[in-house]
Design a protein around this motif. Structure first.
Motif, short mmCIF file in Angstrom:
data_model
loop_
_atom_site.label_atom_id
_atom_site.label_comp_id
_atom_site.label_asym_id
_atom_site.label_seq_id
_atom_site.Cartn_x
_atom_site.Cartn_y
_atom_site.Cartn_z
N ALA A 120 -10.35 -2.73 -17.40
CA ALA A 120 -9.24 -2.43 -16.35
C ALA A 120 -8.19 -2.32 -17.07
N ASP A 121 -7.30 -1.39 -16.81
CA ASP A 121 -5.81 -1.14 -17.37
C ASP A 121 -5.08 -1.72 -16.05
N PHE A 122 -4.21 -2.41 -16.47
CA PHE A 122 -3.21 -3.32 -15.58
C PHE A 122 -1.85 -3.26 -16.15
N GLN A 123 -1.07 -2.57 -15.12
CA GLN A 123 0.29 -2.52 -15.61
C GLN A 123 1.17 -2.92 -14.66
N GLU A 169 0.79 -1.14 0.11
CA GLU A 169 0.00 0.07 0.07
C GLU A 169 0.86 1.33 -0.05
N PRO A 170 1.14 1.78 -1.20
CA PRO A 170 1.91 3.20 -1.31
C PRO A 170 1.21 4.13 -0.51
N ARG A 171 1.78 5.15 0.05
CA ARG A 171 1.40 6.47 0.54
C ARG A 171 0.93 7.33 -0.49
N VAL A 172 -0.38 7.58 -0.37
CA VAL A 172 -0.99 8.56 -1.21
C VAL A 172 -1.49 9.75 -0.73
N LEU A 176 -7.99 -8.41 -4.58
CA LEU A 176 -8.29 -7.39 -5.44
C LEU A 176 -7.46 -6.17 -5.33
N LEU A 177 -7.36 -5.84 -6.75
CA LEU A 177 -6.51 -4.58 -7.16
C LEU A 177 -7.32 -3.62 -7.74
N SER A 178 -7.08 -2.34 -7.54
CA SER A 178 -8.31 -1.48 -8.06
C SER A 178 -7.61 -0.20 -7.94
N GLU A 179 -8.21 0.81 -9.04
CA GLU A 179 -7.51 2.30 -9.05
C GLU A 179 -8.14 2.56 -7.76
N SER A 180 -9.11 2.18 -7.08
CA SER A 180 -9.48 2.98 -5.74
C SER A 180 -8.78 2.65 -4.40
N GLY A 191 -10.15 0.89 -13.13
CA GLY A 191 -11.11 -0.42 -13.04
C GLY A 191 -10.46 -1.36 -11.65
N GLU A 192 -10.96 -2.66 -11.69
CA GLU A 192 -10.64 -3.37 -10.78
C GLU A 192 -10.44 -5.00 -11.22
N VAL A 193 -9.44 -5.62 -10.70
CA VAL A 193 -9.29 -6.95 -10.94
C VAL A 193 -9.06 -7.80 -9.77
N PHE A 194 -9.39 -9.22 -10.00
CA PHE A 194 -8.90 -10.22 -8.83
C PHE A 194 -7.47 -10.81 -9.40
N ASP A 195 -6.46 -10.44 -8.59
CA ASP A 195 -4.99 -11.08 -9.12
C ASP A 195 -4.76 -12.12 -8.42
N VAL A 196 -4.22 -13.27 -8.96
CA VAL A 196 -3.82 -14.43 -8.30
C VAL A 196 -2.18 -14.74 -8.75
#
Length: 181
Positions: free
Chosen positions: A126-129, A15-18, A100-104, A77-82
């Motif tokens: 979703a845009d995934f980078q 979790e980065p500092r935002v 879950l990874l998301s823009e939010s 967007g949002e993805v479930f990452d595995v």
């Protein structure tokens, strides 16, 4: 940055500092010194960006030679990452973690070398980078069957949705027949 441990010690949620205000936000997503202090000492050689529509499932991919560590995040967007541990010598061989990874939530996931990786798009798109520690080598790439009952991955797939898969992912092999690292 804050590190959240997963059930597989080497896989980390970050979790980065935002810093946000009326203009928007700023966050640092990569800093070699900070990540080294967090226990992630990686050199990245390649950055990738994919956009996928809802109900797309990409993966589970890995390379049997030139394995790639990946630092992944979602910028829209949002993805479930595995991540699935493919390392025969590991105490967590054959186990998986998902998040879950998301823009939010703006979280990142560290997927070390030796793991199969994939994601399912929960949102409309979703845009995934992601950053990679080694170059893509298609001759060494393998695909692990996303729906393998041995792995029993709990994908949050919507009822009665039409899942979107590539031919490579439809033809992927079950864990028992996979090549391991």
């Amino acid at each position: 940055m804050k590190v959240i441990d997963t059930d597989i010690a080497e896989v980390k949620i970050i979790e980065p500092r935002v810093f946000g205000d009326a203009r928007g936000f700023f966050m640092e997503t990569w800093n070699a010194q900070v990540f080294r202090e967090l226990g992630i000492d990686a050199t990245f050689v390649q950055d990738n960006h994919s956009r996928s529509v809802q109900h797309t499932l990409r993966g589970l991919h890995y390379q049997i030679r030139q394995p790639q560590g990946k630092l992944v995040r979602v910028t829209r967007g949002e993805v479930f990452d595995v991540a699935v541990d493919m390392r025969k010598s590991s105490s967590t061989f054959g186990q998986w973690v998902g998040t879950l990874l998301s823009e939010s939530n703006q979280r990142l996931l560290w997927v070390p070398r030796g793991f199969a990786h994939g994601f399912y798009v929960v949102s409309e798109s979703a845009d995934f980078q992601y950053k990679c520690t080694d170059f893509y080598a298609p001759e060494y790439e393998r695909s692990l069957l996303w729906s393998d009952p041995t792995l029993a991955i709990e994908w949050p797939i919507a009822d009665k949705c039409q899942l979107i898969l590539s031919e490579k992912d439809r033809d992927a092999v079950p864990f028992i027949d996979a090549e391991y690292l």
